[in-house]
Design a protein around this motif. Structure first.
Motif, mmCIF file in Angstrom:
data_model
loop_
_atom_site.group_PDB
_atom_site.id
_atom_site.type_symbol
_atom_site.label_atom_id
_atom_site.label_comp_id
_atom_site.label_asym_id
_atom_site.label_seq_id
_atom_site.Cartn_x
_atom_site.Cartn_y
_atom_site.Cartn_z
ATOM 1 N N MET A 1 0.841 -1.199 0.000
ATOM 2 C CA MET A 1 0.000 0.000 0.000
ATOM 3 C C MET A 1 0.879 1.253 0.000
ATOM 4 O O MET A 1 1.743 1.404 0.860
ATOM 5 N N THR A 2 0.673 2.143 -0.953
ATOM 6 C CA THR A 2 1.493 3.345 -1.062
ATOM 7 C C THR A 2 0.717 4.559 -0.586
ATOM 8 O O THR A 2 -0.443 4.740 -0.925
ATOM 9 N N LYS A 3 1.373 5.373 0.209
ATOM 10 C CA LYS A 3 0.745 6.571 0.743
ATOM 11 C C LYS A 3 1.492 7.791 0.238
ATOM 12 O O LYS A 3 2.725 7.784 0.214
ATOM 13 N N ILE B 1 12.322 12.591 7.485
ATOM 14 C CA ILE B 1 12.213 11.266 6.888
ATOM 15 C C ILE B 1 13.623 10.800 6.529
ATOM 16 O O ILE B 1 14.157 11.115 5.466
ATOM 17 N N ILE C 1 5.289 6.824 0.482
ATOM 18 C CA ILE C 1 5.717 5.777 1.403
ATOM 19 C C ILE C 1 5.148 4.469 0.877
ATOM 20 O O ILE C 1 3.927 4.309 0.757
ATOM 21 N N ASP C 2 6.045 3.549 0.527
ATOM 22 C CA ASP C 2 5.644 2.246 -0.009
ATOM 23 C C ASP C 2 6.163 1.190 0.956
ATOM 24 O O ASP C 2 7.335 0.818 0.901
ATOM 25 N N ASN C 3 5.291 0.736 1.843
ATOM 26 C CA ASN C 3 5.683 -0.136 2.954
ATOM 27 C C ASN C 3 6.836 0.543 3.697
ATOM 28 O O ASN C 3 6.652 1.591 4.269
ATOM 29 N N GLY C 4 8.039 -0.045 3.673
ATOM 30 C CA GLY C 4 9.147 0.534 4.417
ATOM 31 C C GLY C 4 10.103 1.358 3.577
ATOM 32 O O GLY C 4 11.195 1.698 4.036
ATOM 33 N N LYS C 5 9.716 1.702 2.358
ATOM 34 C CA LYS C 5 10.570 2.523 1.489
ATOM 35 C C LYS C 5 9.888 3.860 1.212
ATOM 36 O O LYS C 5 8.653 3.928 1.169
ATOM 37 N N PHE C 6 10.706 4.921 1.044
ATOM 38 C CA PHE C 6 10.102 6.229 0.840
ATOM 39 C C PHE C 6 10.839 6.996 -0.251
ATOM 40 O O PHE C 6 12.069 6.958 -0.314
ATOM 41 N N GLU D 1 -3.212 4.839 7.619
ATOM 42 C CA GLU D 1 -2.576 3.751 6.886
ATOM 43 C C GLU D 1 -1.087 3.991 6.720
ATOM 44 O O GLU D 1 -0.451 3.441 5.821
ATOM 45 N N TYR D 2 -0.521 4.806 7.584
ATOM 46 C CA TYR D 2 0.920 5.023 7.552
ATOM 47 C C TYR D 2 1.372 5.501 8.927
ATOM 48 O O TYR D 2 0.564 5.984 9.730
ATOM 49 N N SER D 3 2.669 5.322 9.174
ATOM 50 C CA SER D 3 3.262 5.875 10.383
ATOM 51 C C SER D 3 4.541 6.582 9.976
ATOM 52 O O SER D 3 5.190 6.197 8.994
ATOM 53 N N THR E 1 8.924 4.602 9.874
ATOM 54 C CA THR E 1 8.102 5.178 8.812
ATOM 55 C C THR E 1 7.633 4.017 7.958
ATOM 56 O O THR E 1 8.457 3.247 7.441
ATOM 57 N N TYR E 2 6.330 3.871 7.812
ATOM 58 C CA TYR E 2 5.811 2.690 7.129
ATOM 59 C C TYR E 2 4.399 2.970 6.628
ATOM 60 O O TYR E 2 3.669 3.760 7.228
ATOM 61 N N SER E 3 4.039 2.310 5.539
ATOM 62 C CA SER E 3 2.655 2.397 5.063
ATOM 63 C C SER E 3 2.110 0.985 4.908
ATOM 64 O O SER E 3 2.838 0.070 4.527
ATOM 65 N N GLY E 4 0.838 0.804 5.198
ATOM 66 C CA GLY E 4 0.258 -0.523 5.069
ATOM 67 C C GLY E 4 -1.032 -0.638 5.848
ATOM 68 O O GLY E 4 -1.596 0.357 6.303
ATOM 69 N N LYS E 5 -1.497 -1.874 5.982
ATOM 70 C CA LYS E 5 -2.688 -2.125 6.790
ATOM 71 C C LYS E 5 -2.363 -1.848 8.254
ATOM 72 O O LYS E 5 -1.197 -1.915 8.663
ATOM 73 N N GLU F 1 -0.167 -4.289 9.989
ATOM 74 C CA GLU F 1 1.222 -4.239 9.520
ATOM 75 C C GLU F 1 1.964 -3.088 10.199
ATOM 76 O O GLU F 1 3.123 -3.236 10.596
#
Lengths: 113, 119
Positions: free
Chosen positions: A1-3, A21, A40-45, B20-22, B36-40, B43
């Motif tokens: 999931m990308t934010k 960041i 932010i894509d999971n743990g990558k930014f 949906e992010y931190s 720093t993370y994005s997801g459910k 997660e």
């Protein structure tokens, strides 16, 4: 999931609001400070600067230069009457103005966001 | 504290529609983030070491939960039983509980747990 979040980049440091960041990959050809978007894509930014202001500034300077070229040529043409070969009195200043814009654009190119 | 329906399951009111992010050093539902993370949401909880303490109604670091509990195996080994709802982060012989699937038996007035995961 990308934010996607609004972000800034100042001296190579990416921030979301006041939060730094660490480790954000900055996608930019230039070195100027900027506003943009952090993905932010999971743990990558990844940070992408907004280049709209660069383009706007470039266009404004080009318009100014073209207008000056136009008025300078008009002035030259107005003096080309009869036998006279004297350049219009404003020619030197007009040329200086145009080279000044060229310098500004060179500087802008070097500091692209 | 009551559970409320949310999507296809039940959860606590504070956990409805979480971000949906931190962002590291920022806050997530009141807790300070480590990553720093994005997801459910689960997660994000996992990446930041969060659990929800439903006793205090707070998202906390699981390291702050240290109460030991005993899980009894029942149903011929198909599930565990325990008094009340297990507080995430509780300590068993297998480690800290980080997640579980729970079913409530109205007939026997107790929870049955399956898919219990530990650190």
């Amino acid at each position: 999931m990308t934010k996607a979040l609004n972000a800034t980049c100042l001296n190579g440091v990416v921030k979301v609001g006041t939060l730094v960041i660490d480790g954000a990959e900055i996608f930019s050809d230039g070195v100027g400070n900027s506003e943009g978007v952090l993905f932010i894509d999971n743990g990558k930014f990844y940070y992408f600067p907004s280049t709209t202001s660069d383009l706007k500034t470039t266009i404004e300077k080009l318009i100014s230069a073209l207008n000056k070229i136009g008025t300078t040529l008009t002035s030259i043409g107005a003096g080309m009457t009869g036998a006279t070969t004297s350049p219009p009195p404003t020619l030197a200043a007009d040329v200086l103005f145009l080279t000044g814009i060229a310098t500004d654009l060179t500087t802008l190119k070097e500091t692209l966001k | 504290m009551s559970l409320v329906p949310y999507e296809e399951y039940f959860t606590f009111e504070k956990l409805i529609n979480p971000p949906e992010y931190s962002i590291k050093a920022g806050t997530y539902l009141g807790a300070t983030c480590l990553k720093t993370y994005s997801g459910k949401p689960w997660e994000i909880f996992k990446e930041n070491g969060f659990v929800f303490n439903f006793i205090t109604d707070q998202v906390v670091q699981k390291s702050t939960i240290n109460n030991p509990i005993l899980l009894d195996v029942a149903g011929s080994g198909r599930y565990f039983i325990s008094n009340g709802l297990i507080l995430p982060g509780s300590l068993t012989d297998a480690g800290k509980i980080t997640s579980y699937t729970a079913f409530y038996s109205f007939e026997k007035s107790r929870f049955r747990y399956s898919e219990v995961t530990h650190d």
